[in-house]
Design an enzyme around this catalytic site. Structure first.
Site, short mmCIF file in Angstrom:
data_model
loop_
_atom_site.label_atom_id
_atom_site.label_comp_id
_atom_site.label_asym_id
_atom_site.label_seq_id
_atom_site.Cartn_x
_atom_site.Cartn_y
_atom_site.Cartn_z
CD GLN A 54 -2.76 1.09 2.57
OE1 GLN A 54 -3.31 0.03 2.84
NE2 GLN A 54 -2.94 2.19 3.28
CG ASN A 56 -0.90 5.10 3.01
OD1 ASN A 56 -1.72 4.58 2.26
ND2 ASN A 56 -0.58 4.58 4.19
CG HIS A 69 -0.17 7.76 14.02
ND1 HIS A 69 -0.23 8.55 12.89
CD2 HIS A 69 -0.84 8.46 14.99
CE1 HIS A 69 -0.90 9.66 13.15
NE2 HIS A 69 -1.28 9.63 14.41
CE LYS A 78 3.10 3.57 9.13
NZ LYS A 78 2.60 4.66 10.01
CE1 TYR A 138 1.74 6.13 5.80
CE2 TYR A 138 2.15 8.39 5.14
CZ TYR A 138 1.36 7.45 5.78
OH TYR A 138 0.19 7.85 6.38
CG ASP A 178 -2.28 12.36 15.99
OD1 ASP A 178 -2.69 11.19 16.10
OD2 ASP A 178 -1.78 12.81 14.94
#
Length: 200
Positions: A54, A56, A69, A78, A138, A178
């Site tokens: 994936q 992003n 996170h 990542k 990323y 956050d």
């Protein structure tokens, strides 16, 4: 090889297993530049044999802080970089039993350098925007899972990330979520040494 791979280490020389700053070779002239941003052949030769599933991308203004996170059910490795602008990118080792457990490593990712940062599974991750705006991208080794969202307090005193060292005059802008992450607990299980979740 089109990349220089640097294994990251703490100030005392302790290597943080699996954490890499990566500098691609940039070929430029009066017309512009060219670089490879990923090569399975070169990454595999360096021992980074992860599979990415994936991609992003986010856009943020100066002072935005996203993090810290992690995912519990589908931990993500990542490969991150600043497509435009400059960010201070931070990884916190949450792998129980790691020599760098509870420690952080930060690197400035800059579109001028085109440097990248690989953060394996088992880390919390966040970044702070230093330029007027930044486009951050990323590649991830697993899919996003909203049911497994986790996080740590961005300014946890025991981790003591020195955000002010890179941006002393800018107050961070955080999302409501956050701003509510819990503090780091050194007695708690988070991830094992392979980056798999073992927490409650």
């Amino acid at each position: 090889m089109a990349f220089d791979f640097k294994n990251c280490a703490l100030a005392d020389g302790t290597e943080i297993k699996g954490l890499y700053e990566i500098q691609p070779k940039i070929f430029g002239d009066a017309r512009g530049y060219f670089l490879e941003t990923y090569s399975e052949r070169d990454f595999f030769a360096a021992g980074l044999t992860m599979k990415f599933v994936q991609d992003n991308q986010s856009k943020s203004s100066k002072g935005v802080l996203r993090g810290l996170h992690f995912q519990t059910q589908h931990p993500q490795g990542k490969l991150v970089r600043a497509l435009e602008g400059k960010v201070y990118d931070v990884a916190v080792d949450l792998r129980k039993g790691s020599p760098s457990f509870g420690k952080y490593y930060g690197v400035i990712l800059d579109t001028e350098k085109q440097n990248m940062f690989y953060i394996p599974e088992g880390f919390a991750h966040g970044f702070y925007v230093l330029s007027d705006e930044a486009i951050f991208t990323y590649k991830c080794t697993d899919f996003y899972d909203p049911k497994g969202e986790g996080g740590l307090m961005w300014n946890d005193p025991s981790i003591a990330i020195d955000w002010k060292a890179v941006a002393p005059d800018v107050a961070p802008l955080l999302s409501e979520k956050d701003g509510k992450h819990p503090a780091f607990d050194a007695t708690k299980n988070y991830f094992d040494l392979n980056g798999m979740w073992i927490g409650a």
